[in-house]
Enzyme design. Structure first.
Site, PDB file in Angstrom:
ATOM      1  CG  HIS A  62      -0.122   0.152   2.550  1.00  0.00           C
ATOM      2  ND1 HIS A  62       0.570  -0.904   3.119  1.00  0.00           N
ATOM      3  CD2 HIS A  62       0.075   1.202   3.367  1.00  0.00           C
ATOM      4  CE1 HIS A  62       1.148  -0.507   4.234  1.00  0.00           C
ATOM      5  NE2 HIS A  62       0.862   0.778   4.400  1.00  0.00           N
ATOM      6  CG  ASP A  89       1.755   5.287   4.627  1.00  0.00           C
ATOM      7  OD1 ASP A  89       1.399   4.115   4.839  1.00  0.00           O
ATOM      8  OD2 ASP A  89       2.908   5.697   4.825  1.00  0.00           O
ATOM      9  CG  HIS A 134       5.090   1.094   2.674  1.00  0.00           C
ATOM     10  ND1 HIS A 134       4.521   2.225   2.122  1.00  0.00           N
ATOM     11  CD2 HIS A 134       4.531   0.961   3.904  1.00  0.00           C
ATOM     12  CE1 HIS A 134       3.663   2.745   2.977  1.00  0.00           C
ATOM     13  NE2 HIS A 134       3.648   2.003   4.072  1.00  0.00           N
ATOM     14  NE  ARG A 148       2.439   6.156   9.315  1.00  0.00           N
ATOM     15  CZ  ARG A 148       1.470   5.649   8.533  1.00  0.00           C
ATOM     16  NH1 ARG A 148       1.607   4.476   7.981  1.00  0.00           N
ATOM     17  NH2 ARG A 148       0.366   6.331   8.341  1.00  0.00           N
TER      18      ARG A 148
HETATM   19  C1  SIN Z   1       3.545   1.187   7.512  1.00  0.00           C
HETATM   20  O1  SIN Z   1       2.921   0.531   6.696  1.00  0.00           O
HETATM   21  O2  SIN Z   1       3.408   2.397   7.618  1.00  0.00           O
HETATM   22  C2  SIN Z   1       4.520   0.497   8.457  1.00  0.00           C
HETATM   23  C3  SIN Z   1       5.602  -0.222   7.749  1.00  0.00           C
HETATM   24  C4  SIN Z   1       6.447  -1.013   8.695  1.00  0.00           C
HETATM   25  O3  SIN Z   1       5.979  -1.422   9.781  1.00  0.00           O
HETATM   26  O4  SIN Z   1       7.615  -1.265   8.365  1.00  0.00           O
END
Ligand code: SIN
Length: 257
Positions: free
Chosen positions: A93, A95, A236, A251
């Site tokens: 996906h 974000d 990602h 994040r």
């Molecule tokens: C995410 O999808 O924002 C997190 C990715 C991760 O946990 O590495």
């Protein structure tokens, strides 16, 4: 400061930068150019960054976005705690594409890492689009897709209409002008004007193209890694092989400019 490419499709690392203090405009411009060129960059050795440092550095990229339904950590609006891999983070996906203005960048700082596992996969949605035939690319440029908030939005009591957006299937990058596939399996329910059933085969084909090995880079986390990705050109997914060990990352996401 040194910048080194990490894979053929995307990914670069930045060495010799200390983000606990001020960096020059020239240094920041080089990091930003590297990100636009490589889709994802890892700035090594930032374990000493405080939440204040992370927010101050993030603010250089644009407006910090507060997630509509995932809470921030106590005292630091805009910093979200990412835990162990889960079905949402394990699916390819970019974000918050259910938002009318989906995020431009995400900055993820490693805080606690498992001994092994929990790598994050990245894919170049630009390269995936470029690999398609010109006729097929033209057809995709005519389509839009419906993006809907995940089950977390419903759990948080949000009205469905507040977490639905329609976006072109081919996203034009607002800084580089490059075109990228902009559909993902977490948020897209169907093509606009198509049923879910009609949409599924073409969506599955596009997800398969995005995830082809030659379009990806796999990030093995080291303590202090600050990874930044461009949500306009990449996707990602975290690898769910942590086996119960703790994994905590902080994040921050940046709104589209
Ligand atoms: C995410 O999808 O924002 C997190 C990715 C991760 O946990 O590495």
């Amino acid at each position: 400061m040194k910048i080194r490419q990490l894979a053929g499709a995307l990914g670069a690392e930045v060495l010799g930068l200390d983000l606990t203090g001020e960096i020059s405009d020239t240094e920041f411009a080089s990091v930003r150019d590297a990100l636009h060129q490589s889709g994802v960059i890892c700035i090594r050795g930032q374990g000493a960054m405080t939440p204040e440092d992370q927010l101050a550095f993030a603010a250089k990229w644009g407006e910090i976005s507060i997630h509509p339904y995932v809470p921030s950590i106590e005292g630091y609006p805009g910093i979200m705690k990412i835990y162990d891999p889960n079905p949402i983070t394990q699916t390819w996906h970019s974000d918050s594409t259910h938002m009318r203005e989906p995020h431009a960048y995400t900055l993820l700082l490693a805080r606690v890492l498992p001994k092994v596992g929990g790598d994050t996969m990245f894919a170049s949605a630009t390269r995936a689009f470029e690999s398609l035939s010109p006729e097929f690319q033209s057809m995709l440029r005519t389509l839009s897709a419906v993006h809907e908030g995940t089950s977390l939005a419903a759990d948080a009591g949000l009205d469905h209409e507040a977490v639905v957006a329609v976006h072109p299937v081919v996203r034009v990058h607002s800084d580089t002008g490059a075109e990228a596939l902009f559909v993902n399996d977490n948020y897209v329910s169907r093509f606009d004007g198509w049923t879910r059933e009609e949409s599924r085969p073409l969506l599955d084909f596009l997800y398969g193209v995005i995830g082809r090995y030659e379009n990806t880079y796999r990030h093995r986390w080291c303590n202090g890694d600050l990874v930044i990705w461009d949500n306009r050109s990449t996707q990602h997914a975290v690898v769910g092989d942590v086996a119960g060990e703790e994994r905590v990352l902080h994040r921050v996401t940046i709104a589209s400019g």
